[in-house]
Design a protein around this motif. Structure first.
Motif, PDB file in Angstrom:
ATOM      1  N   ARG A 114      79.794  58.473  37.655  1.00  0.00           N
ATOM      2  CA  ARG A 114      79.269  59.487  38.834  1.00  0.00           C
ATOM      3  C   ARG A 114      78.577  58.419  39.831  1.00  0.00           C
ATOM      4  NH1 ARG A 114      76.936  63.529  37.453  1.00  0.00           N
ATOM      5  NH2 ARG A 114      77.161  63.399  35.078  1.00  0.00           N
ATOM      6  N   LEU A 115      78.402  57.207  39.312  1.00  0.00           N
ATOM      7  CA  LEU A 115      77.846  56.108  40.554  1.00  0.00           C
ATOM      8  C   LEU A 115      78.994  55.763  41.314  1.00  0.00           C
ATOM      9  CD1 LEU A 115      75.354  54.295  38.419  1.00  0.00           C
ATOM     10  CD2 LEU A 115      75.058  56.267  39.843  1.00  0.00           C
ATOM     11  N   PHE A 116      80.126  55.665  40.903  1.00  0.00           N
ATOM     12  CA  PHE A 116      81.257  55.085  41.511  1.00  0.00           C
ATOM     13  C   PHE A 116      82.147  55.937  42.341  1.00  0.00           C
ATOM     14  CE2 PHE A 116      80.539  52.722  37.923  1.00  0.00           C
ATOM     15  CZ  PHE A 116      81.138  51.297  38.159  1.00  0.00           C
ATOM     16  N   SER A 117      81.300  56.470  43.623  1.00  0.00           N
ATOM     17  CA  SER A 117      81.772  57.386  44.395  1.00  0.00           C
ATOM     18  C   SER A 117      82.947  56.859  45.381  1.00  0.00           C
ATOM     19  CB  SER A 117      80.607  57.870  45.493  1.00  0.00           C
ATOM     20  OG  SER A 117      80.060  56.516  46.098  1.00  0.00           O
ATOM     21  N   GLN A 118      82.973  55.714  45.293  1.00  0.00           N
ATOM     22  CA  GLN A 118      84.252  55.292  46.353  1.00  0.00           C
ATOM     23  C   GLN A 118      85.616  55.633  45.616  1.00  0.00           C
ATOM     24  OE1 GLN A 118      82.496  53.313  44.416  1.00  0.00           O
ATOM     25  NE2 GLN A 118      83.263  51.377  44.133  1.00  0.00           N
ATOM     26  N   PHE A 119      85.664  56.204  44.234  1.00  0.00           N
ATOM     27  CA  PHE A 119      86.845  56.462  43.744  1.00  0.00           C
ATOM     28  C   PHE A 119      86.985  58.013  43.676  1.00  0.00           C
ATOM     29  CE2 PHE A 119      86.043  52.447  41.996  1.00  0.00           C
ATOM     30  CZ  PHE A 119      87.289  51.724  42.519  1.00  0.00           C
ATOM     31  N   HIS A 120      85.752  59.137  44.056  1.00  0.00           N
ATOM     32  CA  HIS A 120      85.781  59.991  43.692  1.00  0.00           C
ATOM     33  C   HIS A 120      86.704  61.017  44.267  1.00  0.00           C
ATOM     34  CE1 HIS A 120      81.311  60.052  41.812  1.00  0.00           C
ATOM     35  NE2 HIS A 120      82.044  59.602  41.212  1.00  0.00           N
ATOM     36  N   GLN A 121      87.300  60.536  45.520  1.00  0.00           N
ATOM     37  CA  GLN A 121      88.285  61.282  46.515  1.00  0.00           C
ATOM     38  C   GLN A 121      89.590  61.186  46.153  1.00  0.00           C
ATOM     39  OE1 GLN A 121      87.278  63.888  48.190  1.00  0.00           O
ATOM     40  NE2 GLN A 121      85.152  63.691  47.990  1.00  0.00           N
ATOM     41  N   LYS A 122      89.822  59.988  45.421  1.00  0.00           N
ATOM     42  CA  LYS A 122      91.203  59.361  45.039  1.00  0.00           C
ATOM     43  C   LYS A 122      91.807  60.028  44.224  1.00  0.00           C
ATOM     44  CE  LYS A 122      90.200  54.640  46.467  1.00  0.00           C
ATOM     45  NZ  LYS A 122      91.046  54.675  47.689  1.00  0.00           N
TER      46      LYS A 122
END
Length: 425
Positions: A114-122
């Protein structure tokens, strides 16, 4: 390292227990102080064995809780399991331990994602078993493709099992999204299918229906959870294949096919430092919620696996020491994964903590993977290629990091040991 009757062997000293003691008085600590310490408990091999509770677990939590069943110290359950929801694991633990466990106390191997937000939209391909799609959505990922959906879209890719091969040539696939990354939640059910399709996605840069020309490198981002090579269930031998075994297969197949190393954007779960930092954050949240004013200074990590539980706790202890000296990288430099730029971004989680924790001591129990006289090399031995290292490829073997601060028989002894060190009653 056999234990004599009634004694607790310590990696840095020897403590003697006075034998069995009745459960302490509930509700108050020595001198009425609020707790300045917390526990990180592994689950399988420490609290349960498969579906069966370890007998010492309930006794341990009788010590930890007051007369109303409320915990007197902050506790996080830190497991490398990942094929379920946090709520389901919390319910399972509640039944096993005889007290209410909340999902906020549970860290599964994938929880720090949940901390790796840079991948959440991929658009992410997810592999594993259990509710992988629901887990990904709960962690913040918005666009998820399951292994079964990928296989259905491209039925000609999965050809190992002849009974599942299509009888007729299927029409071309249209409109399937380009995959932008891969999340490996845990070991899948059909390894050959997952290995094949993940390799196809990496080699095709996320378009497995396209004709392969040049192999892209660097490949798409890969985030992997749970590096345990082996784990302990009800089996007599502690050699059930874990997700680390699946990762070993994937890494070697990729290198054999391409001649290059498979690289991870992140490796999380124990022994990853970011996982322990997330656990510290939850420990401090619990203390604040309970209104305990004293800062949490010490963590006791109780586990049964030297290569994940002990290694991770000791690695994090090194980080804590170096962080207090403003030398963050000194504590994590042994792990190439731990000092990658992506992981360094998530070390900023510590800014959300109050920076009070000073140490994380490892306590190894003998009710799971670990057995006396096996598994833990002496720190006096040289690190040679003859030593069997069960940890992950990207974590360099250091014998000092797999030597527990203390070795005890079971989790009840571990709690008793920590109480003695904290002068807790």
């Amino acid at each position: 390292m056999a234990l004599g009757s009634g004694c607790l062997r310590a990696g840095r000293g020897l403590l003697r227990a006075a034998g069995p003691r009745p459960p302490p008085a509930r509700g108050r600590c020595a001198g009425g102080r609020p707790p300045a310490f917390g526990f990180l408990f592994d689950v399988d091999g420490v609290l349960v064995r498969g579906s069966q509770a370890v007998p010492a677990a309930r006794r341990a939590f009788q010590r930890l809780s007051d007369g109303g069943g409320r915990l007197r110290v902050p506790v996080v359950f830190l497991t490398n399991a990942g094929n379920c929801l946090r709520s389901a694991k919390a319910q399972e633990l509640s039944q096993a331990l005889g007290l209410q466990v909340s999902p906020e106390q549970v860290i599964l191997s994938h929880s720090p994602l949940r901390l790796f937000s840079q991948f959440h939209q991929k658009c992410m391909l997810v592999a594993g078993q259990g509710p992988v799609e629901e887990n990904a959505l709960n962690l913040g990922f918005k666009h998820v493709v399951t292994m079964e959906a990928l296989r259905k879209a491209y039925p000609l890719l999965d050809m190992v099992d002849q009974s599942r091969r299509p009888k007729e040539l299927p029409p071309p696939t249209t409109g399937f999204p380009t995959i932008e990354g891969v999340i490996l939640f845990g070991e899948p059910v059909r390894w050959e299918t997952s290995l094949q399709l993940i390799i196809d996605v990496l080699l095709s840069n996320g378009n497995p229906g396209a004709e392969l020309q040049d192999i892209p490198y660097p490949h798409l981002p890969v985030l992997a959870c749970n590096m345990d090579l082996l784990w302990m269930a009800e089996a007599k031998m502690p050699s059930r294949f874990g997700h680390g075994t699946f990762l070993l297969c994937l890494e070697n197949i990729y290198k054999k096919v391409t001649g290059r190393e498979l690289k991870y954007e992140a490796l999380i779960g124990k022994p990853s430092t970011v996982t322990y930092r997330y656990a510290e954050y939850l420990i401090q949240q619990q203390a604040e919620k309970q209104g305990w004013k004293s800062p949490i200074r010490r963590l006791y990590a109780v586990g049964d696996n030297p290569m994940s539980d002990v290694y991770g706790a000791n690695l994090y202890n090194n980080y804590l020491k170096s962080a207090h000296q403003n030398q963050v990288q000194a504590g994590v430099k042994r792990s190439p994964q731990a000092v990658s730029p992506q992981t360094e971004d998530h070390l900023q989680l510590r800014k959300d903590c109050n920076n009070s924790v000073e140490s994380c001591e490892s306590i190894l129990v003998c009710t799971g993977v670990y057995r006396h006289n096996t598994d833990v090399p002496s720190k006096t031995k040289e690190c040679t290629t003859e030593m069997v290292f069960h940890g992950h490829r990207d974590f360099c073997f250091d014998p000092s990091l797999v030597e527990a601060s203390y070795i005890v028989q079971d989790v009840n002894d571990a709690v008793q040991l920590a109480f003695k060190k904290e002068n807790w009653s």
